[in-house]
Design a protein around this motif. Structure first.
Motif, PDB file in Angstrom:
ATOM      1  N   VAL A  22       0.840  -1.202   0.000  1.00 31.11           N
ATOM      2  CA  VAL A  22       0.000   0.000   0.000  1.00 31.11           C
ATOM      3  C   VAL A  22       0.875   1.252   0.000  1.00 31.11           C
ATOM      4  O   VAL A  22       0.624   2.200  -0.752  1.00 31.11           O
ATOM      5  N   LEU A  23       1.906   1.274   0.816  1.00 31.20           N
ATOM      6  CA  LEU A  23       2.807   2.436   0.837  1.00 31.20           C
ATOM      7  C   LEU A  23       3.532   2.597  -0.499  1.00 31.20           C
ATOM      8  O   LEU A  23       3.729   3.724  -0.963  1.00 31.20           O
ATOM      9  N   GLY A  24       3.918   1.491  -1.113  1.00 32.04           N
ATOM     10  CA  GLY A  24       4.574   1.560  -2.417  1.00 32.04           C
ATOM     11  C   GLY A  24       3.670   2.148  -3.484  1.00 32.04           C
ATOM     12  O   GLY A  24       4.098   2.945  -4.318  1.00 32.04           O
ATOM     13  N   ILE A  25       2.396   1.772  -3.449  1.00 23.71           N
ATOM     14  CA  ILE A  25       1.442   2.333  -4.406  1.00 23.71           C
ATOM     15  C   ILE A  25       1.293   3.831  -4.184  1.00 23.71           C
ATOM     16  O   ILE A  25       1.274   4.615  -5.139  1.00 23.71           O
ATOM     17  N   MET A  27       3.484   5.828  -3.003  1.00 18.49           N
ATOM     18  CA  MET A  27       4.712   6.489  -3.429  1.00 18.49           C
ATOM     19  C   MET A  27       4.809   6.588  -4.946  1.00 18.49           C
ATOM     20  O   MET A  27       5.461   7.488  -5.466  1.00 18.49           O
ATOM     21  N   LEU A  28       4.174   5.673  -5.661  1.00 22.31           N
ATOM     22  CA  LEU A  28       4.208   5.702  -7.121  1.00 22.31           C
ATOM     23  C   LEU A  28       3.137   6.604  -7.729  1.00 22.31           C
ATOM     24  O   LEU A  28       3.233   6.963  -8.906  1.00 22.31           O
ATOM     25  N   LEU A  29       2.126   6.980  -6.964  1.00 26.20           N
ATOM     26  CA  LEU A  29       1.053   7.813  -7.487  1.00 26.20           C
ATOM     27  C   LEU A  29       1.534   9.158  -8.042  1.00 26.20           C
ATOM     28  O   LEU A  29       1.041   9.580  -9.086  1.00 26.20           O
ATOM     29  N   PRO A  30       2.469   9.872  -7.408  1.00 26.95           N
ATOM     30  CA  PRO A  30       2.930  11.130  -8.012  1.00 26.95           C
ATOM     31  C   PRO A  30       3.578  10.936  -9.387  1.00 26.95           C
ATOM     32  O   PRO A  30       3.402  11.777 -10.276  1.00 26.95           O
TER      33      PRO A  30
END
Length: 75
Positions: A22-25, A27-30
């Motif tokens: 969830v945290l990785g997703i 972080m990739l959103l920007p």
């Protein structure tokens, strides 16, 4: 019967993996937002409320960057 130590450790491992995914997703959103913005016309970039997906895919931004740098002047 209760939960054994091995089962508890497995659940903790899966919980940690889920949190990391969830945290990785997040972080990739920007980066996904930047890529999405690069395919929009300039007018859509300032539209309120903003949308995540462009209404039309426009490659004019990439052409403008390549022309401004002196690359691919034949475009």
């Amino acid at each position: 019967m209760g939960i054994t130590t091995r089962q508890a450790a497995r659940w903790v491992d899966w919980a940690i993996i889920a949190v990391m995914v969830v945290l990785g997703i997040f972080m990739l959103l920007p980066f996904a937002w930047l890529i999405s913005m690069s395919f929009r016309p300039v007018v859509d970039s300032y539209k309120m409320p903003p949308s995540f997906f462009p209404t039309t895919f426009d490659f004019a931004n990439y052409v403008a960057v390549l022309k401004a740098n002196g690359k691919w002047t034949e475009i």
